[in-house]
Design a protein around this motif. Sequence first.
Motif, PDB file in Angstrom:
ATOM      1  N   PRO A   1     -34.653   1.171  27.732  1.00  0.00           N
ATOM      2  CA  PRO A   1     -34.662  -0.188  27.809  1.00  0.00           C
ATOM      3  C   PRO A   1     -35.629  -0.720  26.780  1.00  0.00           C
ATOM      4  CG  PRO A   1     -34.920   1.002  29.889  1.00  0.00           C
ATOM      5  CD  PRO A   1     -35.027   2.064  29.031  1.00  0.00           C
ATOM      6  N   LEU A   2     -35.180  -1.660  26.352  1.00  0.00           N
ATOM      7  CA  LEU A   2     -36.035  -2.440  24.969  1.00  0.00           C
ATOM      8  C   LEU A   2     -36.605  -3.795  25.644  1.00  0.00           C
ATOM      9  CD1 LEU A   2     -36.666  -2.705  22.377  1.00  0.00           C
ATOM     10  CD2 LEU A   2     -34.577  -3.800  21.745  1.00  0.00           C
ATOM     11  N   THR A   3     -37.926  -3.867  25.640  1.00  0.00           N
ATOM     12  CA  THR A   3     -38.464  -4.967  25.892  1.00  0.00           C
ATOM     13  C   THR A   3     -39.092  -5.676  24.668  1.00  0.00           C
ATOM     14  OG1 THR A   3     -39.255  -4.138  28.190  1.00  0.00           O
ATOM     15  CG2 THR A   3     -40.484  -5.984  27.137  1.00  0.00           C
ATOM     16  N   LEU A   4     -38.678  -6.991  24.703  1.00  0.00           N
ATOM     17  CA  LEU A   4     -39.122  -7.809  23.272  1.00  0.00           C
ATOM     18  C   LEU A   4     -39.982  -8.981  23.642  1.00  0.00           C
ATOM     19  CD1 LEU A   4     -35.658  -7.509  21.274  1.00  0.00           C
ATOM     20  CD2 LEU A   4     -37.689  -6.295  20.772  1.00  0.00           C
ATOM     21  N   PRO A   5     -40.698  -9.438  22.695  1.00  0.00           N
ATOM     22  CA  PRO A   5     -41.580 -10.787  23.095  1.00  0.00           C
ATOM     23  C   PRO A   5     -40.559 -11.804  22.852  1.00  0.00           C
ATOM     24  CG  PRO A   5     -42.435  -9.303  21.083  1.00  0.00           C
ATOM     25  CD  PRO A   5     -41.016  -8.716  21.453  1.00  0.00           C
ATOM     26  N   LEU A   6     -40.986 -12.836  23.660  1.00  0.00           N
ATOM     27  CA  LEU A   6     -40.061 -14.040  23.745  1.00  0.00           C
ATOM     28  C   LEU A   6     -40.867 -15.121  23.075  1.00  0.00           C
ATOM     29  CD1 LEU A   6     -37.677 -15.455  24.922  1.00  0.00           C
ATOM     30  CD2 LEU A   6     -39.017 -16.098  27.176  1.00  0.00           C
ATOM     31  N   THR A   7     -40.266 -15.377  21.907  1.00  0.00           N
ATOM     32  CA  THR A   7     -40.684 -16.501  20.974  1.00  0.00           C
ATOM     33  C   THR A   7     -40.575 -17.821  21.402  1.00  0.00           C
ATOM     34  OG1 THR A   7     -39.130 -16.641  19.724  1.00  0.00           O
ATOM     35  CG2 THR A   7     -40.703 -14.957  18.941  1.00  0.00           C
ATOM     36  N   ASP A   8     -41.210 -18.960  21.062  1.00  0.00           N
ATOM     37  CA  ASP A   8     -40.844 -20.300  21.637  1.00  0.00           C
ATOM     38  C   ASP A   8     -39.406 -20.531  21.373  1.00  0.00           C
ATOM     39  OD1 ASP A   8     -43.597 -20.228  22.583  1.00  0.00           O
ATOM     40  OD2 ASP A   8     -44.317 -21.521  20.908  1.00  0.00           O
ATOM     41  N   HIS A   9     -39.246 -20.579  20.274  1.00  0.00           N
ATOM     42  CA  HIS A   9     -37.807 -20.772  19.758  1.00  0.00           C
ATOM     43  C   HIS A   9     -36.623 -20.298  20.735  1.00  0.00           C
ATOM     44  CE1 HIS A   9     -34.780 -22.634  17.134  1.00  0.00           C
ATOM     45  NE2 HIS A   9     -34.096 -21.445  17.103  1.00  0.00           N
ATOM     46  N   ALA A  10     -37.063 -18.861  21.028  1.00  0.00           N
ATOM     47  CA  ALA A  10     -36.096 -18.118  21.596  1.00  0.00           C
ATOM     48  C   ALA A  10     -36.141 -18.564  23.116  1.00  0.00           C
ATOM     49  CB  ALA A  10     -36.299 -16.676  21.673  1.00  0.00           C
ATOM     50  N   ARG A  11     -37.065 -18.870  23.467  1.00  0.00           N
ATOM     51  CA  ARG A  11     -37.285 -19.419  24.903  1.00  0.00           C
ATOM     52  C   ARG A  11     -36.395 -20.769  25.094  1.00  0.00           C
ATOM     53  NH1 ARG A  11     -42.390 -22.437  25.302  1.00  0.00           N
ATOM     54  NH2 ARG A  11     -41.009 -23.717  24.084  1.00  0.00           N
ATOM     55  N   ASP A  12     -36.362 -21.744  24.322  1.00  0.00           N
ATOM     56  CA  ASP A  12     -35.636 -22.598  24.216  1.00  0.00           C
ATOM     57  C   ASP A  12     -33.983 -22.521  24.183  1.00  0.00           C
ATOM     58  OD1 ASP A  12     -38.009 -24.347  24.258  1.00  0.00           O
ATOM     59  OD2 ASP A  12     -38.074 -24.689  22.226  1.00  0.00           O
ATOM     60  N   LEU A  13     -33.548 -21.285  23.305  1.00  0.00           N
ATOM     61  CA  LEU A  13     -32.144 -21.074  23.217  1.00  0.00           C
ATOM     62  C   LEU A  13     -31.714 -20.554  24.581  1.00  0.00           C
ATOM     63  CD1 LEU A  13     -32.204 -19.279  19.777  1.00  0.00           C
ATOM     64  CD2 LEU A  13     -31.129 -21.751  20.356  1.00  0.00           C
ATOM     65  N   PHE A  14     -32.621 -19.578  25.208  1.00  0.00           N
ATOM     66  CA  PHE A  14     -32.083 -19.106  26.603  1.00  0.00           C
ATOM     67  C   PHE A  14     -32.033 -20.021  27.560  1.00  0.00           C
ATOM     68  CE2 PHE A  14     -33.725 -14.601  25.155  1.00  0.00           C
ATOM     69  CZ  PHE A  14     -32.666 -14.046  25.198  1.00  0.00           C
ATOM     70  N   LYS A  15     -33.022 -21.154  27.627  1.00  0.00           N
ATOM     71  CA  LYS A  15     -33.112 -22.057  28.549  1.00  0.00           C
ATOM     72  C   LYS A  15     -32.005 -23.072  28.251  1.00  0.00           C
ATOM     73  CE  LYS A  15     -37.733 -22.153  30.155  1.00  0.00           C
ATOM     74  NZ  LYS A  15     -39.168 -22.937  30.411  1.00  0.00           N
ATOM     75  N   GLY A  16     -31.643 -23.335  26.964  1.00  0.00           N
ATOM     76  CA  GLY A  16     -30.232 -24.223  26.817  1.00  0.00           C
ATOM     77  C   GLY A  16     -29.007 -23.466  27.199  1.00  0.00           C
ATOM     78  N   GLN A  17     -29.192 -22.046  27.480  1.00  0.00           N
ATOM     79  CA  GLN A  17     -27.844 -21.557  27.772  1.00  0.00           C
ATOM     80  C   GLN A  17     -27.784 -21.201  29.287  1.00  0.00           C
ATOM     81  OE1 GLN A  17     -24.780 -20.624  26.812  1.00  0.00           O
ATOM     82  NE2 GLN A  17     -24.381 -19.032  28.607  1.00  0.00           N
ATOM     83  N   ILE A  18     -28.892 -20.872  29.768  1.00  0.00           N
ATOM     84  CA  ILE A  18     -28.783 -20.718  31.427  1.00  0.00           C
ATOM     85  C   ILE A  18     -29.044 -21.942  32.007  1.00  0.00           C
ATOM     86  CG2 ILE A  18     -29.733 -18.215  30.936  1.00  0.00           C
ATOM     87  CD1 ILE A  18     -32.470 -19.339  32.027  1.00  0.00           C
ATOM     88  N   LYS A  19     -29.635 -23.071  31.692  1.00  0.00           N
ATOM     89  CA  LYS A  19     -29.817 -24.186  32.278  1.00  0.00           C
ATOM     90  C   LYS A  19     -30.586 -24.013  33.499  1.00  0.00           C
ATOM     91  CE  LYS A  19     -27.114 -26.799  29.646  1.00  0.00           C
ATOM     92  NZ  LYS A  19     -27.904 -27.529  28.517  1.00  0.00           N
ATOM     93  N   ARG A  20     -29.941 -24.341  34.836  1.00  0.00           N
ATOM     94  CA  ARG A  20     -30.659 -24.352  36.054  1.00  0.00           C
ATOM     95  C   ARG A  20     -30.635 -23.032  36.786  1.00  0.00           C
ATOM     96  NH1 ARG A  20     -29.190 -29.916  36.130  1.00  0.00           N
ATOM     97  NH2 ARG A  20     -30.936 -31.328  36.301  1.00  0.00           N
ATOM     98  N   ARG A  21     -29.663 -22.002  36.306  1.00  0.00           N
ATOM     99  CA  ARG A  21     -29.090 -20.859  36.815  1.00  0.00           C
ATOM    100  C   ARG A  21     -30.633 -19.894  36.991  1.00  0.00           C
ATOM    101  NH1 ARG A  21     -25.713 -17.429  34.257  1.00  0.00           N
ATOM    102  NH2 ARG A  21     -25.962 -18.686  31.978  1.00  0.00           N
ATOM    103  N   LYS A  22     -30.537 -19.301  38.126  1.00  0.00           N
ATOM    104  CA  LYS A  22     -31.822 -18.365  38.425  1.00  0.00           C
ATOM    105  C   LYS A  22     -31.472 -16.979  38.271  1.00  0.00           C
ATOM    106  CE  LYS A  22     -34.336 -21.852  39.429  1.00  0.00           C
ATOM    107  NZ  LYS A  22     -35.318 -22.250  38.339  1.00  0.00           N
ATOM    108  N   LYS A  23     -30.132 -16.361  38.178  1.00  0.00           N
ATOM    109  CA  LYS A  23     -29.819 -15.025  37.981  1.00  0.00           C
ATOM    110  C   LYS A  23     -28.394 -14.827  37.649  1.00  0.00           C
ATOM    111  CE  LYS A  23     -28.269 -14.806  42.972  1.00  0.00           C
ATOM    112  NZ  LYS A  23     -28.201 -14.258  44.395  1.00  0.00           N
ATOM    113  N   GLY A  24     -28.069 -13.667  37.227  1.00  0.00           N
ATOM    114  CA  GLY A  24     -26.724 -13.277  36.894  1.00  0.00           C
ATOM    115  C   GLY A  24     -26.833 -13.034  35.259  1.00  0.00           C
ATOM    116  N   TYR A  25     -25.689 -13.116  34.739  1.00  0.00           N
ATOM    117  CA  TYR A  25     -25.659 -12.911  33.405  1.00  0.00           C
ATOM    118  C   TYR A  25     -25.780 -13.997  32.377  1.00  0.00           C
ATOM    119  CZ  TYR A  25     -23.602  -8.254  34.202  1.00  0.00           C
ATOM    120  OH  TYR A  25     -22.927  -6.983  34.311  1.00  0.00           O
ATOM    121  N   VAL A  26     -26.558 -13.881  31.444  1.00  0.00           N
ATOM    122  CA  VAL A  26     -27.102 -15.197  30.886  1.00  0.00           C
ATOM    123  C   VAL A  26     -25.941 -15.855  30.143  1.00  0.00           C
ATOM    124  CG1 VAL A  26     -28.399 -15.952  28.498  1.00  0.00           C
ATOM    125  CG2 VAL A  26     -29.304 -14.163  30.283  1.00  0.00           C
TER     126      VAL A  26
END
Length: 402
Positions: free
Chosen positions: A284-309
């Motif tokens: 398993p690979l754990t990586l830092p979550l940068t501010d820009h990456a955080r915004d990209l992830f949130k833009g994709q998952i919206k309000r979903r709480k679980k499941g595949y990104v």
Amino acid sequence: MTMKLKFTKALVSALEAEEGKARTYYYDSALPGLVLSITKNGVKSYIAYRKVKGKPVRVTLGRHPDLTVEQARKKAQKAIAEMVDGVNPIHKARAEQKSKLTLREVYADYLKYRGSKLKASTIAQYENALDKHFVDWADSPMVEITRDKVSERHLQISKKSPSAANKVMKILGALFNFANGQYEKGNGESMFSDNPVKRLSHTRTWNKDVVRENKIETSDMKDWFAAMRALTESSFYGQRAAGFYFQLVLLHGVRRREMAKLKIEDINFKQKTFTIQETKSGRPLTLPLTDHARDLFKGQIKRRKKGYVFASERSKHGYIDSFNYLMDKVIEETGIQFTYHDLRRTFTTVAESLDISQYALKSLVNHSTSGDITARYVIADVERLREPLEKIQAFMLDKALD
């Protein structure tokens, strides 16, 4: 006591099993070797009996009354003649059945015995080979795949993709190797003693491996990121997902399926990390979550709480496993050529240009350090990777704004 009787329809119908015996045998006096077996439940079966190479062989011919006495004698004569020649009809029938094994059936057995040792990505490659490159062979007897056919198919695929031609033929060769050890004739010899894929080695026609060096040039990053942002603003889910996906792959240098299989539950927004559970290395690979990456992830998952990104109800996997058509669209619109692995290569190239330490870079892209004795003693804490990752991402994002 051997009971010899001249079989007739009336006689066979009247015969019964001896009391107290699980099975009783009667022998036809008209044809030595034809036997009638009667179970204690009254089930009557015709059998051809003879020794083959000193070992008794009983070949079931059929049941009475479905099979008449005359039909039983004809079938028995044929079986006995084979046994006289030293052929075991049972082994022969099994061999004939196995000779009809299709490529798809062999692959099913391959998965049955070896599937637990294969990665999901490897299984996907095998299935893609069968469904795309060998679709016309998949349901035909495997023995019909000749060396000539292998050469022709390899040449045909090579015209489009030399590397793909090599990969699918190695898969076919692996299935033949498995079949060689898995299926045998009555005499113990392999049913698939010849691996037709060996023709490519004998004729030295394997395609030469070409080391790809393509990457997204820094001068193209502005247009590339602009195209990605345009996708994220689309009204279509697939296009939005592609825009976020390609950026996240480039900004982290991860492999295509590692990002595709990422789950929302594996993103820790509080601790600012995310973990890729399924990796090529198995670690398993754990990586830092940068501010820009955080915004990209949130833009994709919206309000979903679980499941595949990158979830997809249409995909059998539950996630979008390919953005090929949108990649082609971006390439056509921008003229910037790139593949999934080119994004990873761009990440490592930028990292090296910024003098990111080899230990940090290997940790970020999850490369093995088993060959480096010093590296074994260096524990790459996720927080130690934050600064180098932010530095790499900042470089690329700055170029996107130039």
